[in-house]
Design a protein around this motif. Structure first.
Motif, PDB file in Angstrom:
ATOM      1  N   GLU A 184      41.735  32.756 -32.580  1.00 60.15           N
ATOM      2  CA  GLU A 184      41.070  32.508 -33.861  1.00 60.15           C
ATOM      3  C   GLU A 184      39.760  33.286 -33.894  1.00 60.15           C
ATOM      4  N   VAL A 185      39.408  33.785 -35.092  1.00 59.42           N
ATOM      5  CA  VAL A 185      38.139  34.500 -35.238  1.00 59.42           C
ATOM      6  C   VAL A 185      37.018  33.470 -35.280  1.00 59.42           C
ATOM      7  N   MET A 186      36.015  33.641 -34.403  1.00 60.40           N
ATOM      8  CA  MET A 186      34.910  32.683 -34.352  1.00 60.40           C
ATOM      9  C   MET A 186      33.699  33.167 -35.144  1.00 60.40           C
ATOM     10  N   ALA A 187      33.518  34.490 -35.215  1.00 63.48           N
ATOM     11  CA  ALA A 187      32.354  35.025 -35.930  1.00 63.48           C
ATOM     12  C   ALA A 187      32.640  36.460 -36.326  1.00 63.48           C
ATOM     13  N   ARG A 188      31.923  36.908 -37.353  1.00 61.47           N
ATOM     14  CA  ARG A 188      32.076  38.278 -37.838  1.00 61.47           C
ATOM     15  C   ARG A 188      30.673  38.817 -38.095  1.00 61.47           C
ATOM     16  N   LEU A 189      30.338  39.944 -37.511  1.00 61.48           N
ATOM     17  CA  LEU A 189      28.978  40.489 -37.635  1.00 61.48           C
ATOM     18  C   LEU A 189      29.033  41.907 -38.169  1.00 61.48           C
ATOM     19  N   GLU A 190      28.039  42.233 -39.009  1.00 61.99           N
ATOM     20  CA  GLU A 190      27.925  43.591 -39.523  1.00 61.99           C
ATOM     21  C   GLU A 190      27.476  44.524 -38.394  1.00 61.99           C
ATOM     22  N   THR A 191      28.032  45.731 -38.341  1.00 59.75           N
ATOM     23  CA  THR A 191      27.614  46.718 -37.336  1.00 59.75           C
ATOM     24  C   THR A 191      26.970  47.908 -38.049  1.00 59.75           C
ATOM     25  N   PRO A 192      26.365  48.814 -37.305  1.00 63.02           N
ATOM     26  CA  PRO A 192      25.987  50.097 -37.909  1.00 63.02           C
ATOM     27  C   PRO A 192      27.252  50.804 -38.423  1.00 63.02           C
ATOM     28  N   LEU A 193      27.067  51.822 -39.261  1.00 61.66           N
ATOM     29  CA  LEU A 193      28.222  52.517 -39.849  1.00 61.66           C
ATOM     30  C   LEU A 193      28.948  53.354 -38.792  1.00 61.66           C
ATOM     31  N   ALA A 194      30.264  53.356 -38.857  1.00 64.91           N
ATOM     32  CA  ALA A 194      31.107  54.227 -38.030  1.00 64.91           C
ATOM     33  C   ALA A 194      30.918  54.016 -36.526  1.00 64.91           C
ATOM     34  N   VAL A 195      31.255  52.826 -36.085  1.00 68.01           N
ATOM     35  CA  VAL A 195      31.240  52.552 -34.641  1.00 68.01           C
ATOM     36  C   VAL A 195      32.366  53.338 -33.989  1.00 68.01           C
ATOM     37  N   HIS A 196      32.084  53.951 -32.846  1.00 70.43           N
ATOM     38  CA  HIS A 196      33.106  54.729 -32.133  1.00 70.43           C
ATOM     39  C   HIS A 196      33.030  54.440 -30.642  1.00 70.43           C
ATOM     40  N   GLY A 197      34.187  54.489 -29.987  1.00 72.29           N
ATOM     41  CA  GLY A 197      34.244  54.279 -28.537  1.00 72.29           C
ATOM     42  C   GLY A 197      34.241  52.798 -28.198  1.00 72.29           C
ATOM     43  N   GLY A 198      34.453  52.530 -26.933  1.00 68.14           N
ATOM     44  CA  GLY A 198      34.538  51.144 -26.504  1.00 68.14           C
ATOM     45  C   GLY A 198      33.165  50.496 -26.433  1.00 68.14           C
ATOM     46  N   PRO A 199      33.011  49.280 -26.984  1.00 71.72           N
ATOM     47  CA  PRO A 199      31.773  48.532 -26.735  1.00 71.72           C
ATOM     48  C   PRO A 199      31.649  48.285 -25.232  1.00 71.72           C
ATOM     49  N   LYS A 200      30.431  48.090 -24.760  1.00 70.05           N
ATOM     50  CA  LYS A 200      30.230  47.865 -23.328  1.00 70.05           C
ATOM     51  C   LYS A 200      29.570  46.504 -23.125  1.00 70.05           C
ATOM     52  N   PHE A 201      30.055  45.782 -22.096  1.00 59.00           N
ATOM     53  CA  PHE A 201      29.590  44.417 -21.842  1.00 59.00           C
ATOM     54  C   PHE A 201      28.591  44.407 -20.687  1.00 59.00           C
ATOM     55  N   SER A 202      27.659  43.429 -20.739  1.00 59.71           N
ATOM     56  CA  SER A 202      26.801  43.220 -19.567  1.00 59.71           C
ATOM     57  C   SER A 202      27.702  42.689 -18.455  1.00 59.71           C
ATOM     58  N   PRO A 203      27.338  42.881 -17.179  1.00 58.44           N
ATOM     59  CA  PRO A 203      28.244  42.518 -16.086  1.00 58.44           C
ATOM     60  C   PRO A 203      28.655  41.036 -16.100  1.00 58.44           C
ATOM     61  N   ASP A 204      27.815  40.150 -16.664  1.00 54.04           N
ATOM     62  CA  ASP A 204      28.192  38.730 -16.742  1.00 54.04           C
ATOM     63  C   ASP A 204      28.999  38.425 -18.011  1.00 54.04           C
ATOM     64  N   GLY A 205      29.225  39.429 -18.833  1.00 53.78           N
ATOM     65  CA  GLY A 205      30.057  39.259 -20.028  1.00 53.78           C
ATOM     66  C   GLY A 205      29.350  38.597 -21.190  1.00 53.78           C
ATOM     67  N   ARG A 206      28.060  38.340 -21.066  1.00 53.89           N
ATOM     68  CA  ARG A 206      27.369  37.606 -22.137  1.00 53.89           C
ATOM     69  C   ARG A 206      27.015  38.500 -23.334  1.00 53.89           C
ATOM     70  N   PHE A 207      26.545  39.720 -23.037  1.00 49.67           N
ATOM     71  CA  PHE A 207      26.094  40.594 -24.127  1.00 49.67           C
ATOM     72  C   PHE A 207      27.077  41.738 -24.324  1.00 49.67           C
ATOM     73  N   VAL A 208      27.198  42.162 -25.570  1.00 42.62           N
ATOM     74  CA  VAL A 208      28.013  43.340 -25.831  1.00 42.62           C
ATOM     75  C   VAL A 208      27.167  44.345 -26.619  1.00 42.62           C
TER      76      VAL A 208
END
Ligand code: DHE
Length: 511
Positions: A152-176
């Motif tokens: 299920e979708v929990m949240a939806r956030l606006e991003t900058p225009l034209a996101v490209h490539g894989g998002p990267k996570f902090s090693p503990d997985g908390r931040f993207v």
């Protein structure tokens, strides 16, 4: 922010017709309000050749005349003559008169921290934080955060225009962290599902990489030709490195990759035959042979983030790393093969026979018959090559229904999933047995509509496929029965990324 976009695009529409076909005047009258006086972007994206390379020929004129569906970009066909549109399009394809100064101070000046964000002490949702997915929806510039157990979708956030490539996570997985082609880097806290802030690390950027200790985020830039290193905590700028080959030739950075066991970032360079390794650890592994390189380059051991250069026989693009990060496979620019470089000794150790423009960046590995094999799709040919990572020879070439872009698997599944991104069969998804290397099933989730890019949940139970359309979806398949379980409507979902698979460096996904 949304109100601003609507307001500025209204201004775009209201800006009146003009007779003079002077490109600068046309731009200033109709475009500057949305795309910036300097063409570097505003409510709309930057309009510079680096950002428009996929709108060559008459494609850009068509966008100016007809606008872009489901965006704030209006149609100018009834305000501008065909000649004016052609003049404007040609102007936008011209390089900027001078390379914008995008140094530490300038980058810092773009940083915006979210005043409404306060860091929570614990996740503010009931989902498993390790089984979340971040889904990038390029159709309307959002990310969706998906509960990977309930789907299920929990949240939806606006991003900058034209996101490209894989998002990267902090090693503990908390931040993207996500990055846009215009160089904006956005930080999101997955505990509160809020934006923490954003900063424009480059004018035109390629991708980002996270350091093993989670302290640094490197941003590969085409414009200017730099590598920006951000401190992940507050998004401040730690370093901006100018990139130039040993002979002084400035170079764009094709991509930056993390090499966690080496405590380094590895850079693929677009314009010079070198690989750069940028160290951030306490004790960079500088041995005898590196001293030679240090003497030759402008950067050295005493610099913060010291650089090691590896000289190549030819320019290599699009990298794939062995799981231990000792070897890097790079594709030749002519798309007819590649080389394997041993990062420990700093030399090419094998040539790769890979015609048909391999897309190494989408490669995955697994164990087969006691050997590690790697599979890569090809952007020009309808084949997947499977390569033995010891002999570097091709074990098998699997024929598909067309050239593909992405591959995925998981330790707990016997299959790999391969899309057919190009050509008339872009609606199919092949499921391939990792032992027999035979296609066991070809799925067609929505006939005539592009199916692409797969990611598994943390347990390998479900495979999530993008219906890569404006009115698209993420389609959840049972990874064992290959039956559809659920369809979640999404706006052109490009990639999706599972926290656990990413931070544990699952061999079946991109890193
Ligand atoms: Fe990508 C990843 C380069 C065109 C969607 N793409 C990457 C990465 C590189 C790259 C170097 C790895 C970055 C990372 O994740 O850290 N891409 C290029 C190109 O050079 C190319 C061919 C031309 C260009 O315009 O830059 C290109 N890419 C595209 C597209 O046209 C795609 C299909 C649509 C789009 O959004 O632009 C596209 N690229 C993606 C996606 C990933 C990606 C979804 C992340 C894959 C993943 O699962 O990790």
């Amino acid at each position: 922010m949304t109100r601003n976009i609507v307001f500025t695009s209204l201004l775009c529409v209201l800006a009146g017709p003009l007779q003079a076909a002077e490109p600068e005047v046309l731009f200033a009258t109709h475009y500057a309000v949305c795309h910036g006086d300097d063409r570097l972007g505003g409510a709309g994206p930057a309009l510079i050749p680096e950002a428009l390379s996929r709108l060559r020929g008459e494609k850009l004129q068509a966008v100016i005349a007809e606008g872009r569906a489901a965006t704030q970009m209006p149609a100018f066909g009834d305000q501008l003559s065909a000649e004016d549109i052609a003049v404007l399009a040609a102007y936008l394809h011209q390089p900027l008169p001078e390379i914008p100064l995008w140094d530490k101070a300038k980058i810092e000046s773009t940083r915006v921290l979210n005043a409404d964000y306060t860091a929570p002490d614990a996740p503010q949702h009931g989902a498993d934080p390790m089984n979340l997915f971040v889904v990038v929806e390029t159709g309307d510039h959002h990310i969706s955060i998906l509960d990977g157990d309930r789907m299920e979708v929990m949240a939806r956030l606006e991003t900058p225009l034209a996101v490209h490539g894989g998002p990267k996570f902090s090693p503990d997985g908390r931040f993207v962290f996500v990055m846009s082609r215009d160089g904006w880097v956005q930080k999101v806290d997955l505990w509160s599902m809020q934006e923490v802030g954003r900063i424009r690390a480059g004018v035109n950027s390629r991708n980002i990489a996270m350091s093993q200790d989670g302290k640094w985020l490197a941003v590969a830039n085409y414009l200017p030709m730099t590598l920006t290193i951000l401190a992940t905590g507050d998004l401040s700028v730690a370093e901006v490195k100018d990139i130039a080959g040993k002979d002084g030739t400035a170079s764009r950075v094709s991509a930056v990759y993390q090499a966690p066991p080496r405590e380094s970032f590895v850079l693929a360079l677009k314009d010079v035959p070198e690989i750069w390794e940028v160290f951030y650890g306490e004790n960079p592994p500088f041995h005898g042979f590196v001293h030679d390189y240090r003497d030759e380059g402008p950067l050295g051991y005493d610099e913060p983030f010291p650089v090691r250069r590896i000289t190549l026989k030819e320019i290599l693009d699009d990298f794939f790393f062995s799981q231990d990060y000792e070897y890097v496979m790079g594709a030749s620019r002519d798309g007819e093969g590649g080389q394997v470089v041993d990062l420990v000794i700093g030399h090419t150790i094998a040539e790769l026979e890979l015609p048909g423009m391999p897309h190494l960046g989408s490669g995955i590995t697994w164990e087969r018959g006691g050997q590690t094999v790697m599979a890569t799709p090809h952007l020009r040919d309808g084949v997947i090559s499977v390569i033995d990572m010891k002999t570097w020879e091709t074990v098998k070439t699997i024929g598909t229904e067309g050239p593909g872009f992405f591959l995925r698997s998981h330790e707990e599944t016997p299959y790999l999933w391969a899309d057919v991104f190009f050509g008339p069969n872009r609606d199919v998804m092949h499921v391939i047995d990792k032992e027999s290397l035979e296609i066991v099933k070809t799925l067609r989730p929505a006939p005539g509509r592009t199916a692409a890019h797969v990611e598994f949940d943390r347990y390998g139970r479900y495979a999530l496929v993008s219906l890569w359309e404006q009115d698209g979806a993420v389609i959840v398949y049972d990874a064992a029965t290959l039956q559809e379980v659920k369809r979640l409507p999404m706006v052109k979902p490009s990639g999706k990324y599972n926290v656990h698979n990413k931070i544990t460096f699952s061999a079946g996904t991109s890193h």
